[in-house]
Each structure stands twice: as C-alpha cells, then as structure tokens.
Design a protein around this motif. Structure first.
Motif, PDB file in Angstrom:
ATOM      1  N   SER A 155       5.131  -3.442 -11.841  1.00  7.28           N
ATOM      2  CA  SER A 155       4.762  -4.235 -10.666  1.00  7.28           C
ATOM      3  C   SER A 155       4.157  -5.574 -11.080  1.00  7.28           C
ATOM      4  O   SER A 155       4.510  -6.617 -10.535  1.00  7.28           O
ATOM      5  N   LYS A 158       6.756  -7.879 -12.492  1.00 11.16           N
ATOM      6  CA  LYS A 158       7.560  -8.478 -11.433  1.00 11.16           C
ATOM      7  C   LYS A 158       6.804  -9.618 -10.761  1.00 11.16           C
ATOM      8  O   LYS A 158       7.377 -10.676 -10.467  1.00 11.16           O
ATOM      9  N   ASN A 161       6.896 -12.594 -12.794  1.00  5.21           N
ATOM     10  CA  ASN A 161       8.274 -13.003 -13.103  1.00  5.21           C
ATOM     11  C   ASN A 161       8.592 -12.836 -14.600  1.00  5.21           C
ATOM     12  O   ASN A 161       9.141 -13.742 -15.240  1.00  5.21           O
ATOM     13  N   ASN A 163      10.640 -10.674 -17.399  1.00  4.33           N
ATOM     14  CA  ASN A 163      11.753  -9.755 -17.610  1.00  4.33           C
ATOM     15  C   ASN A 163      11.271  -8.585 -18.484  1.00  4.33           C
ATOM     16  O   ASN A 163      10.784  -8.791 -19.603  1.00  4.33           O
TER      17      ASN A 163
END
Length: 509
Positions: A155, A158, A161, A163
């Motif tokens: 989480s 994400k 941002n 990867n």
C-alpha cells in the motif's frame, strides 16, 4: 518467452531468460503472458527477478536449506585457530528495491520488516546505473518477489508510486558483517557447542570455556573483543572459585592484560581489580531485591561483603551497615567504593573471617540493638550471607550467640543465606540443610528465593528466615517441633520455576 519451472528443485543455479522488443500487435499476447506470469510467480518454485531488462527465474530452493548457508561464513574457515579476518570474504546475491532518492526516508519506516539488517551493512546504497535512484537492501529470507511484501507495505509503495519489482544485487560480505555466533559456529568443529555469551565486567569479557573450545580459545577471545564495543580484554576462568577469598585464576585470551576495571550497577559505581576479588554481574537483580527489603533506619550486617554491591546501595537508603570480607583486596576496594559512592560515613568495614565477624562485631551490636531498650526500636535487623558454597555452615554460629532475656519476636534478626543446590527439589534441600545446622525445622518459618541457574542441575538460592529466640539466646528451652516464631511472609518469587537463566549480554559463569 520461456518460464523455467522446477517444483522440487534444490539447485542454486540462476536461470536467465532475455527479454525482447515487441510490436504493437504483440502487446495483447504479452498482457496475457504477464497475467500468467503473475499467477505463476505465486506458485511454489518460481521466482522472478528483474535487472537491466532481464527476467531471471530461479527454481525453488527449500527455505531452510537456503537460509542455513546464505549468511554463513565460507566453509574454508572451519578449524581455524588463529583468526584470519580476510578468510571470511564472501559474495551473496540479495534482493533490492529501486526507489527515487527523495522518498527513501518516507519509505524506510514502512519497510522495517522487509529491509536487510546485518552488522556493518548499509540498508540503502546508491544505484550504480542512475544517481537519481537508491537501492534498498531487502532481507532475502523474507522478500523473494514483489508478492512477498505484506499488504501494508504494498500500500505504501503504491502511494509513493514505487514499482514493487525486485532486482538482484551482488553483496560482498566480510568479517565485519558476520555476528560472533556465526563466526564461531563456522570455525568450531561441526555440531559442537558455540560460546557467544559472556559476563561483562567493565572492559572485560569473562568467559568460561569448555574443554572442546580450548584449542580455539585465543580466536574466541579476539572475536568477543571485535564484536562487542567497549570490550578490550577477554579472559577465561581456569579453576573453580577459591572459597577462602572467592576469586579464581584466569587466563587472558586476547587484548588488554589490565584487570583494573570500573562497573556501573543499579546506579552505583564500583572499581576493583577483577583478578583479585569476586564480582558477578548476574547478581545485579538480587542485589536490588535485598536492598528493596530494607527501609531507612534499618541495620544490615553483610558477612561476605565483597566490594560492596549489597552494602553500598543499602547505606544509600540511610541504613546503618556493617560490612565484612576476609579477602584483603576486597576489603581495600570495599573501603574505596564506599568513598566513591559517598557512603563511607554510614558503613563500618571489617577484614575478618565470617565466623569472627559474627561472634565479634555482630554479637556486640546485636546485644545493644536487642537489649532492654529494644522495645522502643522500630527498625529491622538483616544479616546477609552471600557465600553460596559455604554460608549454610556459618549458621551454626547463631546458636546461643546472645546472653540475657530474649527480645520480642518481631525484633529478631532476619537472615538471608545463600546456597547452591543440585537436588531435584532445591528449595526443600536448602531448607533441610539450613535447618539441620540450626537443629530446627525451617519448613514453616522460612521462604526460599531462586536466584539463578548456575549450571545444568545446579541452582543458586536464598533462604530467608527470622532467627528463633530459642536458637539465638543462651539457656532457652528449645521445642524442635513447635517454636512459637511466626512464619515470614512468603515472597511471590518463591514460586518461580527453576529454569536456566538466559544473558545479553551475553554469558557463562
């Protein structure tokens, strides 16, 4: 594209499959393959690694087998007796996560579980391919693919941002990156006990090596110094504690030969020559326990005082203390430490045999403390006898020690006598042996506190009881079955299970 799958493989070979450029018309096919790969990556035996536009697929390696060797020193150090630090170089492949350098600080707090934690290894390094990025070292025991991250970790990745794709990194390990137990386990003969614990006495690591470890003693000593900041000397006990002066011969295994040291225990400072006096850092809790039993104004007689770990804290509570030790060196450092801790005006120090101390200064003071005016006295009298190998034998001195009419029962001295026991029921054993010396039963009027496990099947205990008037005073009728002294309140610690004490540390007595 080929996916190499070996469900029951135990090989450590890394298989690489080169990626390729695709046309727009092939994109749909690639999406299907990507979906399948993501599913397969969750299946046993498939691990996907991405680095420099390559997918690398590793067959399954049984977790226990991989973990047992990844951070172990090279096998060629086995049997080494003289430390060669250069022989511990080794290269391992670990997973890393590529992130932008400006978000590293925000991310690290959420990746504590996943991040690599090894001695002397930075968890964040520069990306050799892009100075704008950083590589976060990950724990290969926990992270194998992006799917190894926990939900909370995914989480935050994400949100920032990032990867979650995992890359691999070749990490060179050196002697500095291995823990002491890992080094000793690799060096000592396979299957033998490894010494990684010790008693710390100031700058000194005190070990108690077993016979099979002696050929490696100098290496072990140096490893203890290298891996424990502040330790500059490692010594090994080479005989049992001498019961007369409570010290023992020791051999310096490595480092500084100076045994003059300073220790801090329970907010008090002690200085002494460790080679000439008795000091055991594992008794810190016991020193504190006894100190807490006394109240301001109480009186303490410390029969085997050493350098003062009972006497000084008790004196700081505004108690009157009479402290004795037969060892001239202990006596010297006891005086020194009383001044060092600013209690020299509250502690009377003696250099006598324990029996002479009890029959002389203790008897004289008790005659005054328990005399005709004792009814007005509200403080307690405690006698500490910390010589576990022999203290019970000294209980005989209390028989008919005092003259005159006995004082009230609640004013009688309370004894804290230490002893070792190898009996299956150590508490009962100590009660029976102490009672046998006094000629009474202590079962109903004493409490036994387990202090620590000294060795397999050997316990150190403290028996606490109030000396019966029929024992302490001359010409008193003694009813062996029913003397009228009320039992001491049993302490909760009496119910402790006698289990092996674990260290820190780090230690063996």
């Amino acid at each position: 594209m080929r996916i190499l799958w070996k469900p029951f493989g135990f090989s450590r070979i890394l298989f690489k499959v080169e990626s390729w450029r695709i046309s727009e018309s092939e994109s749909l096919t690639l999406l299907v393959w990507t979906s399948q790969i993501q599913k397969l990556s969750r299946a046993p035996g498939i691990f996907l690694w991405d680095q420099r536009k390559r997918f690398s697929v590793m067959p399954e390696i049984e977790t226990d087998q991989r973990d047992s060797t990844l951070f172990s020193p090279p096998s060629n150090v086995r049997g080494m007796t003289k430390l060669d630090r250069t022989a511990f170089r080794k290269t391992v492949t670990i997973p890393v996560l590529k992130v932008r350098k400006e978000i590293v600080n925000k991310l690290m707090g959420s990746l504590k579980r996943a991040a690599l934690q090894r001695p002397g290894i930075k968890r964040v390094i520069e990306d050799p391919e892009d100075e704008a990025n950083r590589l976060i070292m990950l724990d290969p025991y926990k992270i194998i693919t992006g799917d190894s991250f926990e939900r909370a970790e995914l989480s935050i990745l994400k949100q920032l941002n990032v990867n979650p794709q995992i890359s691999k990194y070749n990490l060179e390990l050196t002697y500095e990156n291995f823990k002491s137990e890992e080094i000793l386990k690799a060096v000592l003969p396979e299957g033998q006990d490894v010494t990684s614990g010790f008693s710390r006495v100031g700058h000194i690591a005190h070990l108690n090596l077993r016979d099979h470890q002696l050929p490696f003693k100098h290496l072990i000593g140096q490893v203890m110094i290298d891996k424990n900041p502040g330790i500059t000397s490692a010594v090994n006990k080479i005989n049992n504690i001498d019961n007369t002066y409570r010290n023992f011969q020791m051999e310096v295994l490595s480092g500084d030969e100076n045994m003059m040291t300073k220790v801090r225990e329970n907010s008090y400072t002690y200085e002494f020559d460790f080679s000439k006096v008795y000091w055991n850092p594992r008794l810190s809790t016991e020193h504190s326990r006894i100190t807490e039993l006394l109240k301001p104004g109480d009186v303490l007689f410390d029969v085997f005082a050493g350098v003062g770990p009972f006497a000084i804290p008790v004196a700081k509570k505004n108690c009157t203390v009479f402290a004795n030790d037969l060892n001239p060196e202990s006596h010297k450092w006891l005086l020194h430490n009383c001044k060092l801790n600013k209690v020299d005006q509250k502690v009377k120090v003696f250099n006598l045999d324990g029996k002479d101390f009890l029959q002389g200064p203790v008897r004289k003071e008790l005659m005054e403390q328990l005399g005709p005016l004792s009814k007005e006295r509200k403080h307690s009298v405690h006698i500490v006898m910390n010589l576990p190998a022999k203290a019970i034998e000294f209980l005989n001195v209390f028989k008919s020690l005092l003259d005159g009419p006995p004082c009230n029962t609640e004013l009688l001295p309370i004894v804290h006598c230490y002893s070792f026991s190898k009996d299956p029921n150590p508490a009962e054993d100590v009660q029976q042996r102490a009672g046998a010396v006094l000629g009474i039963s202590l079962e109903a009027c004493s409490s036994v506190h387990p202090v620590r496990n000294v060795a397999p099947n050997k316990e150190m205990l403290c028996i606490t009881f109030r000396i019966p008037a029929t024992i302490l005073y001359k010409n008193q009728t003694l009813n062996l079955e029913n003397h009228d002294d009320p039992p001491l309140k049993r302490q909760k610690t009496e119910k402790k299970v006698f289990s092996e004490e674990k260290t820190q540390i780090a230690s063996v007595t």
